[in-house]
Enzyme design. Sequence first.
Site, mmCIF file in Angstrom:
data_model
loop_
_atom_site.group_PDB
_atom_site.id
_atom_site.type_symbol
_atom_site.label_atom_id
_atom_site.label_comp_id
_atom_site.label_asym_id
_atom_site.label_seq_id
_atom_site.Cartn_x
_atom_site.Cartn_y
_atom_site.Cartn_z
ATOM 1 N N LYS A 1 -1.086 11.045 39.158
ATOM 2 C CA LYS A 1 0.127 11.009 39.985
ATOM 3 C C LYS A 1 0.367 9.594 40.508
ATOM 4 C CE LYS A 1 2.062 12.703 44.343
ATOM 5 N NZ LYS A 1 1.976 13.697 45.440
ATOM 6 N N HIS B 1 7.628 28.680 -2.953
ATOM 7 C CA HIS B 1 8.562 29.156 -1.920
ATOM 8 C C HIS B 1 7.938 30.254 -1.070
ATOM 9 C CE1 HIS B 1 11.561 26.580 -3.582
ATOM 10 N NE2 HIS B 1 11.603 27.219 -4.734
#
Length: 525
Positions: A148, A287
Amino acid sequence: MSKSPATASFERKPVRRALISVSDKTDLASLGQALVAAGVQIVATSSTVAALDEAGVAAVRVEDVTGFPELLGGRVKTLHPAIHAGLLVKQDDPVGLAELEGLDLAPFDLVVVNLYPFAATLRGCGSHENLIEMIDIGGPTMIRAAAKNYSSVACITSPTQYPDLIDALRNGGTTAEQRRTWATSAFQQVADYDVEIANWLTAGEDPTAVTRPWFGTTYQLRKSLRYGENPHQLAALYTSGSEPQGIASAQVLGGKALSYNNLQDADAALRAVNTVDYAPGVAIIKHANPCGIAVADNLTDAYRKALASDPISAFGGVVALNRSVDADTAEQIIQVFTEVVIAPGFTEDALKILRSRANLRILECATGTAGHQLRPLSGGLLIQTSDSTGAEDEFASWDLVAGEAVSEQTARDLQFAWYACLPVKSNAIVLVKNQATVGIGMGQVSRVDAAQHAVTRAGAGAGARGAVAASDAFFPFPDGLQILADAGVRAVVAPGGSKNDHLVIEAARKAALSLYFTARRHFTH
Protein backbone atom coordinates in the site's frame (compact mmCIF):
# COMPACT_ATOMS: atom_id res chain seq x y z
CA MET A 1 10.49 23.45 -9.77
CA SER A 2 8.70 20.12 -9.27
CA LYS A 3 9.98 17.05 -11.06
CA SER A 4 7.97 15.50 -13.87
CA PRO A 5 6.38 12.07 -13.14
CA ALA A 6 8.75 10.50 -15.65
CA THR A 7 11.81 11.93 -13.87
CA ALA A 8 10.50 10.98 -10.42
CA SER A 9 9.78 7.40 -11.47
CA PHE A 10 13.49 6.80 -12.20
CA GLU A 11 14.83 8.65 -9.16
CA ARG A 12 16.35 6.15 -6.74
CA LYS A 13 15.32 5.92 -3.10
CA PRO A 14 18.05 4.57 -0.80
CA VAL A 15 17.37 1.53 1.37
CA ARG A 16 18.45 2.17 4.96
CA ARG A 17 16.31 -0.25 6.96
CA ALA A 18 14.78 -3.59 5.93
CA LEU A 19 12.29 -6.00 7.51
CA ILE A 20 12.69 -9.67 6.56
CA SER A 21 10.42 -12.61 7.45
CA VAL A 22 10.58 -15.49 4.99
CA SER A 23 9.26 -19.04 5.02
CA ASP A 24 11.23 -19.89 1.86
CA LYS A 25 14.90 -19.30 2.69
CA THR A 26 16.09 -19.75 -0.93
CA ASP A 27 18.97 -17.33 -1.70
CA LEU A 28 18.45 -15.55 1.62
CA ALA A 29 22.19 -15.59 2.36
CA SER A 30 23.10 -13.78 -0.85
CA LEU A 31 20.35 -11.21 -0.25
CA GLY A 32 21.48 -10.63 3.33
CA GLN A 33 25.08 -10.16 2.24
CA ALA A 34 24.01 -7.64 -0.42
CA LEU A 35 22.00 -5.70 2.17
CA VAL A 36 24.98 -5.57 4.53
CA ALA A 37 27.23 -4.44 1.68
CA ALA A 38 24.77 -1.59 1.00
CA GLY A 39 24.83 -0.53 4.68
CA VAL A 40 21.22 -1.60 5.36
CA GLN A 41 20.06 -2.37 8.90
CA ILE A 42 18.15 -5.67 8.94
CA VAL A 43 15.24 -6.48 11.27
CA ALA A 44 14.00 -10.07 11.08
CA THR A 45 11.83 -12.69 12.73
CA SER A 46 13.50 -15.47 14.72
CA SER A 47 13.81 -18.24 12.09
CA THR A 48 15.02 -15.70 9.53
CA VAL A 49 17.55 -14.31 12.01
CA ALA A 50 18.89 -17.84 12.55
CA ALA A 51 19.27 -18.42 8.79
CA LEU A 52 20.99 -15.05 8.33
CA ASP A 53 23.29 -15.75 11.27
CA GLU A 54 24.45 -18.98 9.59
CA ALA A 55 25.43 -16.87 6.57
CA GLY A 56 27.35 -14.43 8.77
CA VAL A 57 24.76 -11.67 8.38
CA ALA A 58 23.81 -9.72 11.52
CA ALA A 59 20.14 -8.84 12.08
CA VAL A 60 18.06 -7.25 14.82
CA ARG A 61 15.28 -9.45 16.18
CA VAL A 62 11.71 -8.19 15.76
CA GLU A 63 11.10 -8.70 19.48
CA ASP A 64 13.91 -6.26 20.24
CA VAL A 65 12.04 -3.65 18.19
CA THR A 66 8.57 -4.37 19.62
CA GLY A 67 9.64 -5.07 23.19
CA PHE A 68 7.51 -8.20 23.15
CA PRO A 69 8.61 -11.83 22.72
CA GLU A 70 7.08 -13.92 19.95
CA LEU A 71 3.77 -15.19 21.35
CA LEU A 72 1.52 -18.24 20.95
CA GLY A 73 4.16 -20.44 19.41
CA GLY A 74 5.05 -17.85 16.79
CA ARG A 75 1.49 -16.96 15.79
CA VAL A 76 2.12 -13.37 16.96
CA LYS A 77 5.45 -11.87 15.94
CA THR A 78 5.12 -8.78 13.76
CA LEU A 79 1.58 -7.65 14.61
CA HIS A 80 2.68 -4.55 16.53
CA PRO A 81 2.58 -0.76 16.00
CA ALA A 82 6.38 -0.61 16.18
CA ILE A 83 6.47 -2.69 13.01
CA HIS A 84 3.44 -1.43 11.12
CA ALA A 85 3.99 2.25 11.84
CA GLY A 86 7.38 1.85 10.17
CA LEU A 87 5.73 0.18 7.18
CA LEU A 88 2.86 2.61 6.73
CA VAL A 89 4.41 5.99 7.41
CA LYS A 90 4.59 8.22 4.33
CA GLN A 91 8.23 9.15 4.18
CA ASP A 92 7.48 12.44 2.42
CA ASP A 93 5.20 13.47 5.29
CA PRO A 94 7.18 15.39 7.95
CA VAL A 95 4.29 15.19 10.43
CA GLY A 96 4.20 11.40 10.22
CA LEU A 97 7.97 11.09 10.47
CA ALA A 98 7.99 13.39 13.51
CA GLU A 99 5.27 11.26 15.12
CA LEU A 100 7.43 8.13 14.70
CA GLU A 101 10.53 9.92 15.96
CA GLY A 102 8.64 11.03 19.07
CA LEU A 103 7.89 7.38 19.83
CA ASP A 104 11.48 6.31 19.12
CA LEU A 105 10.36 4.39 16.02
CA ALA A 106 11.91 4.33 12.56
CA PRO A 107 10.53 3.73 9.04
CA PHE A 108 11.31 0.72 6.87
CA ASP A 109 12.43 1.18 3.27
CA LEU A 110 12.22 -2.49 2.33
CA VAL A 111 10.10 -5.50 3.29
CA VAL A 112 11.04 -9.03 2.23
CA VAL A 113 8.28 -11.51 3.06
CA ASN A 114 7.04 -14.76 1.55
CA LEU A 115 4.06 -16.68 2.79
CA TYR A 116 3.61 -20.06 4.42
CA PRO A 117 3.26 -22.79 1.74
CA PHE A 118 -0.49 -23.30 2.03
CA ALA A 119 -1.06 -24.42 -1.59
CA ALA A 120 1.83 -26.90 -1.52
CA THR A 121 0.57 -28.33 1.78
CA LEU A 122 -2.93 -28.64 0.32
CA ARG A 123 -1.67 -30.45 -2.79
CA GLY A 124 0.40 -32.69 -0.52
CA CYS A 125 -2.82 -33.70 1.27
CA GLY A 126 -1.80 -32.11 4.55
CA SER A 127 -4.01 -32.62 7.60
CA HIS A 128 -6.65 -30.10 8.58
CA GLU A 129 -4.49 -28.99 11.52
CA ASN A 130 -1.43 -28.52 9.32
CA LEU A 131 -3.42 -26.52 6.78
CA ILE A 132 -4.78 -24.23 9.50
CA GLU A 133 -1.21 -23.53 10.62
CA MET A 134 -0.28 -22.72 7.01
CA ILE A 135 -2.74 -19.80 7.01
CA ASP A 136 -0.33 -16.89 7.37
CA ILE A 137 -1.55 -13.81 9.23
CA GLY A 138 1.49 -11.64 9.85
CA GLY A 139 2.91 -12.23 6.38
CA PRO A 140 -0.06 -10.93 4.36
CA THR A 141 -0.47 -8.06 6.81
CA MET A 142 3.12 -6.90 6.32
CA ILE A 143 2.87 -7.38 2.56
CA ARG A 144 -0.34 -5.39 2.28
CA ALA A 145 1.03 -2.59 4.44
CA ALA A 146 4.27 -2.30 2.50
CA ALA A 147 2.59 -2.65 -0.89
CA LYS A 148 0.00 0.00 0.00
CA ASN A 149 2.86 2.34 0.88
CA TYR A 150 4.93 1.54 -2.22
CA SER A 151 5.73 5.21 -2.71
CA SER A 152 8.02 4.79 0.31
CA VAL A 153 8.59 1.04 0.74
CA ALA A 154 9.82 -1.68 -1.61
CA CYS A 155 7.89 -4.93 -1.10
CA ILE A 156 9.63 -8.17 -2.17
CA THR A 157 7.60 -11.40 -2.02
CA SER A 158 9.66 -13.98 -3.93
CA PRO A 159 13.30 -15.07 -4.21
CA THR A 160 12.93 -14.63 -7.97
CA GLN A 161 12.85 -10.86 -7.32
CA TYR A 162 16.13 -10.84 -5.36
CA PRO A 163 18.45 -10.29 -8.38
CA ASP A 164 16.61 -7.11 -9.38
CA LEU A 165 16.61 -5.91 -5.79
CA ILE A 166 20.34 -6.60 -5.37
CA ASP A 167 21.03 -4.74 -8.61
CA ALA A 168 18.98 -1.80 -7.29
CA LEU A 169 20.97 -1.79 -4.04
CA ARG A 170 24.22 -1.62 -5.99
CA ASN A 171 22.87 1.33 -7.97
CA GLY A 172 21.84 3.43 -4.99
CA GLY A 173 18.30 2.27 -4.25
CA THR A 174 14.92 1.42 -5.72
CA THR A 175 12.95 3.40 -8.29
CA ALA A 176 9.27 4.33 -8.04
CA GLU A 177 8.55 2.13 -11.06
CA GLN A 178 10.22 -0.87 -9.41
CA ARG A 179 8.31 -0.35 -6.18
CA ARG A 180 5.00 -0.10 -8.02
CA THR A 181 5.75 -3.29 -10.00
CA TRP A 182 6.69 -5.19 -6.83
CA ALA A 183 3.59 -3.87 -5.03
CA THR A 184 1.37 -5.06 -7.88
CA SER A 185 2.92 -8.52 -7.69
CA ALA A 186 2.50 -8.50 -3.90
CA PHE A 187 -1.24 -7.86 -4.03
CA GLN A 188 -1.60 -10.54 -6.71
CA GLN A 189 0.19 -13.08 -4.53
CA VAL A 190 -1.94 -12.27 -1.51
CA ALA A 191 -5.06 -12.61 -3.69
CA ASP A 192 -3.89 -16.03 -4.93
CA TYR A 193 -3.18 -17.07 -1.35
CA ASP A 194 -6.53 -15.93 0.00
CA VAL A 195 -8.45 -17.60 -2.84
CA GLU A 196 -6.72 -20.95 -2.17
CA ILE A 197 -7.68 -20.76 1.50
CA ALA A 198 -11.24 -19.58 0.88
CA ASN A 199 -11.84 -22.36 -1.67
CA TRP A 200 -10.52 -24.99 0.74
CA LEU A 201 -12.66 -23.76 3.63
CA THR A 202 -15.74 -23.37 1.42
CA ALA A 203 -15.39 -26.87 -0.05
CA GLY A 204 -15.06 -28.41 3.42
CA GLU A 205 -14.29 -32.10 3.44
CA ASP A 206 -15.08 -32.59 -0.25
CA PRO A 207 -12.56 -30.82 -2.50
CA THR A 208 -14.47 -31.98 -5.60
CA ALA A 209 -17.67 -30.25 -4.49
CA VAL A 210 -19.08 -28.00 -7.19
CA THR A 211 -22.19 -26.80 -5.35
CA ARG A 212 -20.90 -24.34 -2.79
CA PRO A 213 -21.83 -20.78 -1.81
CA TRP A 214 -18.63 -19.31 -3.23
CA PHE A 215 -15.98 -20.27 -5.77
CA GLY A 216 -12.90 -18.28 -6.63
CA THR A 217 -9.94 -18.60 -8.94
CA THR A 218 -7.12 -16.40 -10.14
CA TYR A 219 -5.12 -16.43 -13.35
CA GLN A 220 -1.77 -15.05 -14.42
CA LEU A 221 -0.91 -13.94 -17.92
CA ARG A 222 1.41 -16.41 -19.60
CA LYS A 223 1.56 -14.88 -23.04
CA SER A 224 -0.30 -12.72 -25.51
CA LEU A 225 -1.48 -14.54 -28.63
CA ARG A 226 -1.34 -13.23 -32.18
CA TYR A 227 -5.13 -13.36 -32.36
CA GLY A 228 -8.13 -15.42 -31.29
CA GLU A 229 -10.25 -17.85 -33.29
CA ASN A 230 -10.20 -15.28 -36.10
CA PRO A 231 -7.62 -12.61 -36.98
CA HIS A 232 -9.87 -9.74 -35.89
CA GLN A 233 -10.17 -11.12 -32.32
CA LEU A 234 -7.67 -10.31 -29.55
CA ALA A 235 -6.56 -13.20 -27.32
CA ALA A 236 -4.18 -14.16 -24.50
CA LEU A 237 -3.25 -17.27 -22.52
CA TYR A 238 -3.51 -17.32 -18.73
CA THR A 239 -2.52 -20.02 -16.26
CA SER A 240 -4.14 -20.93 -12.97
CA GLY A 241 -2.05 -21.78 -9.93
CA SER A 242 -4.82 -24.11 -8.71
CA GLU A 243 -4.40 -26.31 -11.83
CA PRO A 244 -0.64 -26.84 -12.11
CA GLN A 245 -0.95 -29.37 -14.94
CA GLY A 246 -2.47 -29.02 -18.38
CA ILE A 247 -1.91 -27.52 -21.79
CA ALA A 248 -1.68 -23.96 -20.44
CA SER A 249 1.46 -24.94 -18.51
CA ALA A 250 2.99 -27.20 -21.18
CA GLN A 251 6.67 -26.73 -22.03
CA VAL A 252 7.22 -25.66 -25.64
CA LEU A 253 10.23 -27.53 -27.06
CA GLY A 254 10.08 -26.31 -30.64
CA GLY A 255 8.10 -24.75 -33.47
CA LYS A 256 6.13 -21.57 -34.07
CA ALA A 257 4.22 -19.72 -31.40
CA LEU A 258 0.98 -21.43 -30.40
CA SER A 259 -2.26 -19.88 -31.62
CA TYR A 260 -5.62 -19.73 -29.84
CA ASN A 261 -6.94 -22.53 -32.04
CA ASN A 262 -3.78 -24.61 -31.54
CA LEU A 263 -4.31 -24.43 -27.79
CA GLN A 264 -7.99 -25.36 -28.03
CA ASP A 265 -7.17 -28.37 -30.20
CA ALA A 266 -4.21 -29.34 -28.04
CA ASP A 267 -6.42 -29.37 -24.95
CA ALA A 268 -8.96 -31.57 -26.73
CA ALA A 269 -6.17 -33.88 -27.91
CA LEU A 270 -4.82 -34.27 -24.39
CA ARG A 271 -8.31 -35.05 -23.10
CA ALA A 272 -8.78 -37.64 -25.85
CA VAL A 273 -5.51 -39.50 -25.31
CA ASN A 274 -6.05 -39.49 -21.53
CA THR A 275 -9.10 -41.73 -21.99
CA VAL A 276 -6.94 -44.59 -23.32
CA ASP A 277 -3.95 -44.32 -20.99
CA TYR A 278 -3.98 -48.06 -20.20
CA ALA A 279 -1.77 -48.69 -23.26
CA PRO A 280 0.46 -46.73 -25.66
CA GLY A 281 -2.08 -44.47 -27.33
CA VAL A 282 -2.44 -41.72 -29.90
CA ALA A 283 -5.22 -39.22 -30.60
CA ILE A 284 -5.32 -37.04 -33.70
CA ILE A 285 -7.53 -33.97 -33.37
CA LYS A 286 -8.96 -31.51 -35.87
CA HIS A 287 -11.17 -28.59 -34.84
CA ALA A 288 -11.44 -29.95 -31.26
CA ASN A 289 -12.77 -33.34 -32.41
CA PRO A 290 -10.91 -36.63 -32.80
CA CYS A 291 -10.40 -37.90 -36.32
CA GLY A 292 -8.49 -40.91 -35.05
CA ILE A 293 -7.76 -42.62 -31.71
CA ALA A 294 -5.86 -45.88 -31.28
CA VAL A 295 -3.81 -47.97 -28.88
CA ALA A 296 -1.21 -50.64 -29.64
CA ASP A 297 1.79 -52.39 -28.14
CA ASN A 298 3.95 -49.39 -29.11
CA LEU A 299 3.43 -45.76 -30.08
CA THR A 300 4.48 -46.19 -33.70
CA ASP A 301 1.77 -48.76 -34.37
CA ALA A 302 -0.76 -46.71 -32.40
CA TYR A 303 0.01 -43.67 -34.55
CA ARG A 304 -0.35 -45.63 -37.80
CA LYS A 305 -3.72 -47.00 -36.67
CA ALA A 306 -4.99 -43.58 -35.54
CA LEU A 307 -3.89 -42.01 -38.84
CA ALA A 308 -5.60 -44.75 -40.85
CA SER A 309 -8.92 -43.82 -39.22
CA ASP A 310 -9.09 -40.62 -41.29
CA PRO A 311 -5.82 -39.72 -43.04
CA ILE A 312 -7.42 -36.84 -44.98
CA SER A 313 -8.73 -35.02 -41.90
CA ALA A 314 -5.44 -35.61 -40.05
CA PHE A 315 -3.74 -33.13 -42.39
CA GLY A 316 -3.04 -30.00 -40.33
CA GLY A 317 -4.17 -31.68 -37.13
CA VAL A 318 -2.88 -32.02 -33.58
CA VAL A 319 -1.31 -35.29 -32.41
CA ALA A 320 -1.31 -36.26 -28.72
CA LEU A 321 0.55 -39.29 -27.40
CA ASN A 322 0.43 -40.75 -23.90
CA ARG A 323 3.96 -42.18 -23.81
CA SER A 324 7.39 -40.67 -24.47
CA VAL A 325 7.93 -40.28 -28.22
CA ASP A 326 10.76 -42.28 -29.80
CA ALA A 327 12.53 -41.75 -33.13
CA ASP A 328 10.43 -44.29 -35.06
CA THR A 329 7.19 -42.59 -34.05
CA ALA A 330 8.63 -39.15 -34.80
CA GLU A 331 9.58 -40.31 -38.31
CA GLN A 332 5.97 -41.35 -38.91
CA ILE A 333 4.55 -38.07 -37.59
CA ILE A 334 6.62 -35.83 -39.86
CA GLN A 335 5.34 -37.64 -42.96
CA VAL A 336 2.01 -35.80 -42.48
CA PHE A 337 1.62 -32.04 -42.11
CA THR A 338 0.91 -31.60 -38.40
CA GLU A 339 0.40 -28.40 -36.42
CA VAL A 340 1.16 -29.62 -32.88
CA VAL A 341 2.61 -32.71 -31.20
CA ILE A 342 1.97 -33.26 -27.48
CA ALA A 343 3.52 -35.97 -25.29
CA PRO A 344 4.76 -36.45 -21.73
CA GLY A 345 8.32 -36.75 -23.08
CA PHE A 346 10.55 -37.08 -26.13
CA THR A 347 13.86 -38.85 -26.73
CA GLU A 348 16.69 -36.68 -28.01
CA ASP A 349 16.55 -38.45 -31.38
CA ALA A 350 12.79 -37.86 -31.61
CA LEU A 351 13.23 -34.15 -30.85
CA LYS A 352 15.89 -33.83 -33.54
CA ILE A 353 13.55 -35.41 -36.10
CA LEU A 354 10.52 -33.34 -35.09
CA ARG A 355 12.53 -30.11 -35.03
CA SER A 356 13.45 -30.72 -38.66
CA ARG A 357 9.96 -29.32 -39.33
CA ALA A 358 10.58 -25.74 -38.27
CA ASN A 359 6.91 -24.80 -37.85
CA LEU A 360 5.84 -27.92 -35.93
CA ARG A 361 4.92 -26.99 -32.36
CA ILE A 362 6.30 -29.55 -29.89
CA LEU A 363 4.73 -29.60 -26.42
CA GLU A 364 5.86 -31.59 -23.41
CA CYS A 365 2.89 -32.00 -21.11
CA ALA A 366 2.07 -34.47 -18.35
CA THR A 367 -1.14 -36.39 -18.81
CA GLY A 368 -3.85 -36.16 -16.18
CA THR A 369 -7.37 -34.88 -15.66
CA ALA A 370 -8.20 -31.56 -14.04
CA GLY A 371 -10.31 -31.67 -10.89
CA HIS A 372 -12.90 -29.25 -12.23
CA GLN A 373 -14.01 -28.02 -15.62
CA LEU A 374 -14.90 -24.33 -15.76
CA ARG A 375 -16.82 -22.78 -18.62
CA PRO A 376 -17.63 -19.07 -18.62
CA LEU A 377 -21.00 -17.98 -19.93
CA SER A 378 -22.64 -14.59 -20.14
CA GLY A 379 -23.11 -13.34 -16.59
CA GLY A 380 -21.71 -16.38 -14.85
CA LEU A 381 -19.70 -19.57 -14.77
CA LEU A 382 -20.50 -23.26 -15.15
CA ILE A 383 -18.47 -25.66 -12.99
CA GLN A 384 -18.45 -29.44 -13.11
CA THR A 385 -16.15 -32.26 -12.11
CA SER A 386 -14.16 -33.65 -15.03
CA ASP A 387 -15.76 -36.51 -16.93
CA SER A 388 -13.58 -39.57 -16.62
CA THR A 389 -14.02 -43.31 -16.85
CA GLY A 390 -14.74 -45.30 -13.71
CA ALA A 391 -15.80 -48.75 -12.57
CA GLU A 392 -19.18 -48.29 -14.28
CA ASP A 393 -17.36 -47.98 -17.60
CA GLU A 394 -15.71 -51.41 -17.35
CA PHE A 395 -17.04 -54.15 -19.62
CA ALA A 396 -17.69 -56.50 -16.70
CA SER A 397 -20.30 -54.11 -15.28
CA TRP A 398 -22.36 -53.77 -18.48
CA ASP A 399 -25.69 -55.48 -19.16
CA LEU A 400 -26.04 -57.63 -22.27
CA VAL A 401 -29.58 -56.76 -23.40
CA ALA A 402 -29.60 -58.31 -26.88
CA GLY A 403 -27.65 -60.90 -28.86
CA GLU A 404 -24.95 -63.31 -27.76
CA ALA A 405 -22.06 -62.60 -25.38
CA VAL A 406 -19.10 -61.38 -27.41
CA SER A 407 -15.59 -62.82 -27.59
CA GLU A 408 -12.75 -61.49 -25.49
CA GLN A 409 -11.30 -59.61 -28.47
CA THR A 410 -14.65 -58.00 -29.28
CA ALA A 411 -15.09 -57.08 -25.62
CA ARG A 412 -11.73 -55.28 -25.71
CA ASP A 413 -12.80 -53.37 -28.80
CA LEU A 414 -16.12 -52.43 -27.21
CA GLN A 415 -14.28 -51.24 -24.12
CA PHE A 416 -11.94 -49.15 -26.27
CA ALA A 417 -14.86 -47.74 -28.27
CA TRP A 418 -16.58 -46.68 -25.06
CA TYR A 419 -13.44 -44.91 -23.83
CA ALA A 420 -12.82 -43.31 -27.23
CA CYS A 421 -16.40 -42.01 -27.29
CA LEU A 422 -15.86 -39.86 -24.22
CA PRO A 423 -13.92 -36.96 -25.85
CA VAL A 424 -16.05 -36.86 -29.03
CA LYS A 425 -18.53 -33.98 -29.24
CA SER A 426 -22.14 -35.10 -28.89
CA ASN A 427 -24.07 -36.48 -30.59
CA ALA A 428 -21.32 -39.06 -31.00
CA ILE A 429 -21.01 -42.50 -32.58
CA VAL A 430 -17.61 -44.22 -32.72
CA LEU A 431 -16.77 -47.28 -34.82
CA VAL A 432 -13.79 -49.41 -33.80
CA LYS A 433 -11.73 -52.31 -35.10
CA ASN A 434 -8.65 -53.76 -33.45
CA GLN A 435 -8.35 -51.05 -30.78
CA ALA A 436 -8.56 -48.20 -33.27
CA THR A 437 -11.31 -45.93 -34.51
CA VAL A 438 -12.35 -46.51 -38.12
CA GLY A 439 -15.24 -44.06 -38.25
CA ILE A 440 -16.35 -41.18 -36.00
CA GLY A 441 -19.63 -39.31 -36.21
CA MET A 442 -19.36 -36.25 -34.03
CA GLY A 443 -21.22 -33.08 -33.13
CA GLN A 444 -24.38 -33.98 -35.02
CA VAL A 445 -27.79 -32.62 -34.11
CA SER A 446 -29.37 -36.08 -34.29
CA ARG A 447 -28.07 -39.52 -33.38
CA VAL A 448 -29.21 -40.82 -36.77
CA ASP A 449 -26.94 -38.29 -38.46
CA ALA A 450 -24.07 -39.24 -36.14
CA ALA A 451 -24.51 -42.94 -36.97
CA GLN A 452 -24.66 -42.24 -40.70
CA HIS A 453 -21.65 -39.96 -40.51
CA ALA A 454 -19.60 -42.60 -38.67
CA VAL A 455 -20.51 -45.25 -41.25
CA THR A 456 -19.69 -42.90 -44.10
CA ARG A 457 -16.32 -42.02 -42.60
CA ALA A 458 -15.56 -45.70 -42.06
CA GLY A 459 -16.33 -46.35 -45.71
CA ALA A 460 -13.38 -44.16 -46.66
CA GLY A 461 -11.09 -46.19 -44.38
CA ALA A 462 -11.24 -49.73 -43.03
CA GLY A 463 -15.01 -50.02 -43.42
CA ALA A 464 -17.82 -50.51 -40.93
CA ARG A 465 -18.43 -54.23 -41.63
CA GLY A 466 -17.26 -56.27 -38.68
CA ALA A 467 -16.65 -53.21 -36.51
CA VAL A 468 -18.07 -52.50 -33.07
CA ALA A 469 -19.72 -49.20 -32.12
CA ALA A 470 -20.23 -46.96 -29.11
CA SER A 471 -22.88 -44.28 -28.66
CA ASP A 472 -22.27 -41.57 -26.07
CA ALA A 473 -25.97 -41.50 -25.08
CA PHE A 474 -29.04 -43.67 -25.57
CA PHE A 475 -30.69 -44.29 -28.94
CA PRO A 476 -34.04 -42.47 -28.73
CA PHE A 477 -35.38 -44.65 -31.57
CA PRO A 478 -34.19 -47.80 -33.32
CA ASP A 479 -33.26 -45.94 -36.53
CA GLY A 480 -29.72 -44.99 -35.43
CA LEU A 481 -28.93 -48.52 -34.35
CA GLN A 482 -30.44 -49.85 -37.57
CA ILE A 483 -28.00 -47.78 -39.63
CA LEU A 484 -25.13 -49.43 -37.77
CA ALA A 485 -26.60 -52.91 -38.16
CA ASP A 486 -27.20 -52.41 -41.90
CA ALA A 487 -23.54 -51.34 -42.29
CA GLY A 488 -22.37 -54.60 -40.75
CA VAL A 489 -21.55 -53.49 -37.20
CA ARG A 490 -21.63 -56.62 -35.00
CA ALA A 491 -21.75 -55.22 -31.46
CA VAL A 492 -22.79 -51.91 -29.87
CA VAL A 493 -22.39 -50.33 -26.45
CA ALA A 494 -24.66 -47.48 -25.33
CA PRO A 495 -25.95 -46.09 -22.03
CA GLY A 496 -29.59 -47.12 -22.48
CA GLY A 497 -32.29 -45.27 -20.59
CA SER A 498 -34.66 -44.27 -23.39
CA LYS A 499 -38.39 -44.89 -23.08
CA ASN A 500 -37.96 -46.68 -26.39
CA ASP A 501 -35.20 -49.01 -25.17
CA HIS A 502 -37.46 -52.00 -25.83
CA LEU A 503 -37.72 -51.03 -29.50
CA VAL A 504 -33.96 -50.58 -29.77
CA ILE A 505 -33.34 -53.93 -28.10
CA GLU A 506 -35.80 -55.62 -30.45
CA ALA A 507 -34.05 -54.10 -33.47
CA ALA A 508 -30.71 -55.43 -32.19
CA ARG A 509 -32.19 -58.91 -31.77
CA LYS A 510 -33.60 -58.95 -35.28
CA ALA A 511 -30.22 -57.90 -36.64
CA ALA A 512 -28.44 -60.57 -34.55
CA LEU A 513 -26.38 -57.76 -33.08
CA SER A 514 -24.94 -57.86 -29.53
CA LEU A 515 -26.07 -54.82 -27.54
CA TYR A 516 -24.69 -53.77 -24.16
CA PHE A 517 -26.07 -51.06 -21.88
CA THR A 518 -23.81 -49.20 -19.43
CA ALA A 519 -26.40 -47.05 -17.59
CA ARG A 520 -23.85 -44.22 -17.82
CA ARG A 521 -23.52 -41.62 -20.57
CA HIS A 522 -20.63 -39.43 -21.73
CA PHE A 523 -21.98 -36.25 -23.33
CA THR A 524 -19.31 -33.77 -24.42
CA HIS A 525 -20.51 -30.34 -25.47
